[in-house]
Scaffold this active site. Structure first.
Site, mmCIF file in Angstrom:
data_model
loop_
_atom_site.group_PDB
_atom_site.id
_atom_site.type_symbol
_atom_site.label_atom_id
_atom_site.label_comp_id
_atom_site.label_asym_id
_atom_site.label_seq_id
_atom_site.Cartn_x
_atom_site.Cartn_y
_atom_site.Cartn_z
ATOM 1 N N ASP A 202 31.506 -16.865 -0.892
ATOM 2 C CA ASP A 202 31.899 -17.420 0.664
ATOM 3 C C ASP A 202 31.635 -16.082 1.280
ATOM 4 O O ASP A 202 32.387 -15.280 1.582
ATOM 5 C CB ASP A 202 33.453 -17.572 0.603
ATOM 6 C CG ASP A 202 33.671 -18.049 2.031
ATOM 7 O OD1 ASP A 202 32.808 -18.232 2.893
ATOM 8 O OD2 ASP A 202 34.854 -18.158 2.365
ATOM 9 N N LYS B 293 31.565 -13.243 7.629
ATOM 10 C CA LYS B 293 32.744 -12.473 7.326
ATOM 11 C C LYS B 293 32.496 -11.247 7.842
ATOM 12 O O LYS B 293 31.250 -10.755 7.623
ATOM 13 C CB LYS B 293 33.103 -12.721 5.927
ATOM 14 C CG LYS B 293 33.849 -13.901 5.624
ATOM 15 C CD LYS B 293 34.215 -13.931 4.099
ATOM 16 C CE LYS B 293 35.080 -15.174 3.608
ATOM 17 N NZ LYS B 293 36.260 -15.700 4.784
ATOM 18 N N ASP C 256 35.895 -17.267 -4.882
ATOM 19 C CA ASP C 256 36.412 -18.326 -4.110
ATOM 20 C C ASP C 256 36.172 -19.736 -4.888
ATOM 21 O O ASP C 256 36.273 -20.845 -4.260
ATOM 22 C CB ASP C 256 35.183 -18.500 -2.679
ATOM 23 C CG ASP C 256 36.306 -19.039 -1.612
ATOM 24 O OD1 ASP C 256 37.464 -19.278 -1.728
ATOM 25 O OD2 ASP C 256 35.604 -19.226 -0.746
ATOM 26 N N ASP D 55 33.014 -20.706 8.364
ATOM 27 C CA ASP D 55 33.959 -20.083 7.197
ATOM 28 C C ASP D 55 35.234 -20.806 6.987
ATOM 29 O O ASP D 55 35.913 -20.450 5.989
ATOM 30 C CB ASP D 55 34.536 -18.761 8.056
ATOM 31 C CG ASP D 55 34.873 -17.520 6.990
ATOM 32 O OD1 ASP D 55 34.547 -18.058 5.517
ATOM 33 O OD2 ASP D 55 35.416 -16.639 7.032
ATOM 34 N N GLU E 191 35.165 -23.368 5.311
ATOM 35 C CA GLU E 191 33.974 -24.200 4.464
ATOM 36 C C GLU E 191 35.075 -25.169 3.312
ATOM 37 O O GLU E 191 34.437 -25.788 2.834
ATOM 38 C CB GLU E 191 33.155 -23.601 4.136
ATOM 39 C CG GLU E 191 33.391 -22.540 2.446
ATOM 40 C CD GLU E 191 34.292 -21.530 2.727
ATOM 41 O OE1 GLU E 191 34.705 -20.981 3.868
ATOM 42 O OE2 GLU E 191 34.881 -21.173 1.623
ATOM 43 N N ARG F 155 37.748 -26.579 2.833
ATOM 44 C CA ARG F 155 38.315 -27.789 3.597
ATOM 45 C C ARG F 155 37.111 -28.939 3.708
ATOM 46 O O ARG F 155 37.240 -30.014 3.317
ATOM 47 C CB ARG F 155 38.971 -27.785 4.751
ATOM 48 C CG ARG F 155 38.184 -27.311 5.907
ATOM 49 C CD ARG F 155 39.294 -26.512 6.937
ATOM 50 N NE ARG F 155 39.798 -25.363 6.744
ATOM 51 C CZ ARG F 155 40.616 -24.704 7.400
ATOM 52 N NH1 ARG F 155 40.860 -25.030 8.825
ATOM 53 N NH2 ARG F 155 41.004 -23.360 7.148
HETATM 54 N N1 BES Z 1 37.761 -18.311 0.815
HETATM 55 C C1 BES Z 1 38.339 -18.202 2.339
HETATM 56 C C2 BES Z 1 39.893 -17.839 2.316
HETATM 57 C C3 BES Z 1 40.350 -16.426 1.414
HETATM 58 C C4 BES Z 1 40.344 -15.065 2.417
HETATM 59 C C5 BES Z 1 40.795 -16.323 0.291
HETATM 60 C C6 BES Z 1 40.795 -14.194 1.731
HETATM 61 C C7 BES Z 1 40.982 -15.014 -0.135
HETATM 62 C C8 BES Z 1 41.043 -14.110 0.511
HETATM 63 C C9 BES Z 1 38.300 -19.098 3.069
HETATM 64 O O1 BES Z 1 37.024 -20.024 3.291
HETATM 65 C C10 BES Z 1 38.163 -18.818 4.508
HETATM 66 O O2 BES Z 1 37.395 -18.060 4.990
HETATM 67 N N2 BES Z 1 39.222 -19.168 5.334
HETATM 68 C C11 BES Z 1 39.398 -18.769 6.615
HETATM 69 C C12 BES Z 1 39.796 -19.935 7.626
HETATM 70 C C13 BES Z 1 39.481 -19.805 9.040
HETATM 71 C C14 BES Z 1 38.018 -19.581 9.638
HETATM 72 C C15 BES Z 1 40.166 -20.917 9.915
HETATM 73 C C16 BES Z 1 40.246 -17.723 6.619
HETATM 74 O O3 BES Z 1 41.252 -17.515 6.120
HETATM 75 O O4 BES Z 1 40.086 -16.682 7.588
HETATM 76 ZN ZN ZN Z 2 36.397 -19.944 1.083
HETATM 77 MN MN MN Z 3 35.329 -19.109 4.292
#
Ligand code: BES
Ligand code: ZN
Ligand code: MN
Length: 494
Positions: A268, A275, A286, A345, A347, A349
């Site tokens: 991811d 990111k 991920d 990001d 993604e 869901r």
């Molecule tokens: N895979 C990430 C979530 C994550 C972050 C898991 C850090 C483990 C450690 C997920 O896809 C993500 O990027 N989520 C975003 C959501 C936001 C864009 C609404 C997040 O958590 O920032």
């Molecule tokens: Zn993710």
């Molecule tokens: Mn993400």
């Protein structure tokens, strides 16, 4: 590692290491005092000098220098006697396993289970802690390692009559821990190896070995099903997405299956909503939800549980590219609902919504999804608990109980309808990302829109899938979280 059960006097067994549990209350108990006498009072001296006092997870290796058939005595702290529970024993066994690996000791004899009031109950925990704690992911190290893999563990029982039952427990624990370690391996592999195709191969190899059904949809198959979310996320990668379906039938035909859904984002990057560079390498984990689902089906098949289980894994790599999905795009999901992308990001869901809708077509008794879904969950609960949300109290209660029993604890967050306000879109049915508040819940709210009438529970494992420092039975790296939890839950259904 080979695990054996014998009935004997532990002091008479020749071994590189004899493991004994010790309480903070003092070096009490028949076995410890016999050991103390044989070792000329070294154990009571350690307690008196406060060099080893039975504090939780403290491990002390003592050489016996020929005073006993065992070359070493390994003392492990269990804390206060009245606070002892299964998780403490599991953790102690894990700490010992890590210490022995570091000390280069491959074979050991243990009486750790004897610390529990009924030794029979602690056997499972001792074997679990030892197998999980003795794990290491070293497949990519080409230089000789300063540690040894565990080879043999022997549990000593007092009565011969208990051996058979203990062996049965032991074989089951081995199957479950092998599955959990398989999940850890899959998560440990880097993104350049663990691609969506790799996950599909892992699933189909496992399925062939355990005699369960496996179907894999490639990009065309995914298009045919109308899985617009999965397609959108996979669009920016040269690694084409996969949709994996595993079907295990161990229960009667009439029994509705439990559907397990695992997020399989093999890397991811965030996509166009890229990111930050710090820590991005962790995003190879991920797909920990996907790994847990594949491994749970492995364990369920190995144990031949009398239940029906479907495992669903949407797998894709989230990358920025000329073909990648982008903010402002509107994506049509398999369920027909349209999503305005405001953050590429978010993604997880987007791939889970298609998988959850697909799951609902099985008319399942329950849907449980596992996903490293939100950084906000790590902020809220840290690494101590998996976030739990869902639509059915009975299901949530059963999962929480499984969490207590296995040490894979769950903590519930609310999922009130009002949280949906944040997901409103002007141009589509909903947005894919909410505002800065309650990120774990708004993500779950989004998923809820795709489960139909099914009883559903969502497990956010963002905090629990990866262990940064290494502790007790969780060595540094992937934890395999979810496998023991789900197996325990599914066992309760049969
Ligand atoms: N895979 C990430 C979530 C994550 C972050 C898991 C850090 C483990 C450690 C997920 O896809 C993500 O990027 N989520 C975003 C959501 C936001 C864009 C609404 C997040 O958590 O920032
Ligand atoms: Zn993710
Ligand atoms: Mn993400």
């Amino acid at each position: 590692m080979h695990v054996k059960i014998v009935a004997a006097d532990p002091l008479t067994i020749p071994t590189p290491a004899l493991v004994v549990g010790c309480f903070e209350d003092g070096p009490e108990g028949q076995l410890l005092s016999r050991l103390d006498t044989a070792l000329a009072g070294v154990i009571s001296t350690l307690y008196r000098q406060k060099e080893f006092t039975g504090k939780r997870l403290k491990v002390k290796l003592l050489h016996t220098l020929g005073r006993l058939p065992a070359q070493r005595i390994v003392l492990v702290g269990l804390g206060k006697r009245r606070e002892l529970d299964g998780e403490r024993i599991r953790q102690a066994a894990g700490a010992v396993a890590q210490a022995l690996r570091g000390a280069g000791v491959a074979s050991s004899v243990t009486v750790l289970h004897c610390a529990a009031e009924s030794a029979g109950m602690a056997i499972q925990e001792v074997v679990e802690g030892s197998l999980l704690g003795g794990y290491a992911f070293l497949q990519y190290r080409t230089e000789p390692k300063e540690q040894v893999d565990p080879e043999e563990l022997t549990l000593v029982l007092a009565k011969k009559s208990e051996v058979k039952q203990a062996e049965r427990v032991c074989r089951e624990v081995e199957a479950v821990c092998a599955a959990a370690c398989h999940a850890r391996d899959m998560v440990g592999h880097p993104g350049n190896v663990a691609t969506p195709t790799f996950l599909a191969e892992q699933a189909s190899t496992m399925a062939a070995r355990y005699g369960i059904r496996c179907t894999v949809l490639d990009r065309e198959g995914i298009e045919r099903e109308g899985m617009g979310g999965l397609l959108a996320v996979g669009a920016g990668s040269v690694q084409s997405p996969r949709f994996i379906v595993l079907e295990y039938r161990g229960g009667p035909e009439s029994m509705r299956p439990v559907a397990l859904v695992g997020k399989g984002v093999t890397f991811d990057s965030g996509g166009i909503s890229l990111k930050p560079r710090e820590g991005m390498e962790r995003m190879k984990d991920d797909m920990a939800g996907a790994a847990a689902v594949i491994a749970t089906l492995q364990a369920v098949a190995a144990l031949a549980l009398p239940v029906n289980v479907v495992g669903l894994v949407p797998a894709a790599e989230n990358m920025p590219d000329g073909r990648a999905y982008k903010p402002g795009d509107i994506v049509k999901t398999m369920a027909g609902k349209t999503i305005e992308i405001n953050n590429t990001d978010a993604e997880g869901r987007m791939i889970l919504c298609d998988a959850l809708h697909y799951a609902s077509t099985f008319k399942p008794a329950a849907i449980i999804d596992l996903a490293t879904l939100t950084g906000a969950c790590l902020v809220a609960l840290g690494t101590q608990a998996t976030g739990l949300m869902g639509t059915d109290d009975g299901l949530k209660r059963a999962l929480k109980k499984a969490g207590e029993r296995t040490g894979e604890r769950l903590w519930e967050l609310p999922l009130w309808e009002e949280y949906g306000e944040a997901m409103k879109s002007d141009v589509a049915d909903m947005k894919n990302a909410g505002g800065p508040h309650a990120g774990t819940i708004t993500a779950a709210w989004f998923l809820k829109q795709f489960v139909g009438k099914a009883k559903w529970a969502h497990l956010d494992i963002a905090g629990t899938a990866w262990e940064e420092k290494g502790k007790h039975y969780l060595p540094k790296g992937a934890t395999g979280v979810g496998v023991r939890l789900l197996v325990d839950y599914l066992r309760g259904l049969g």
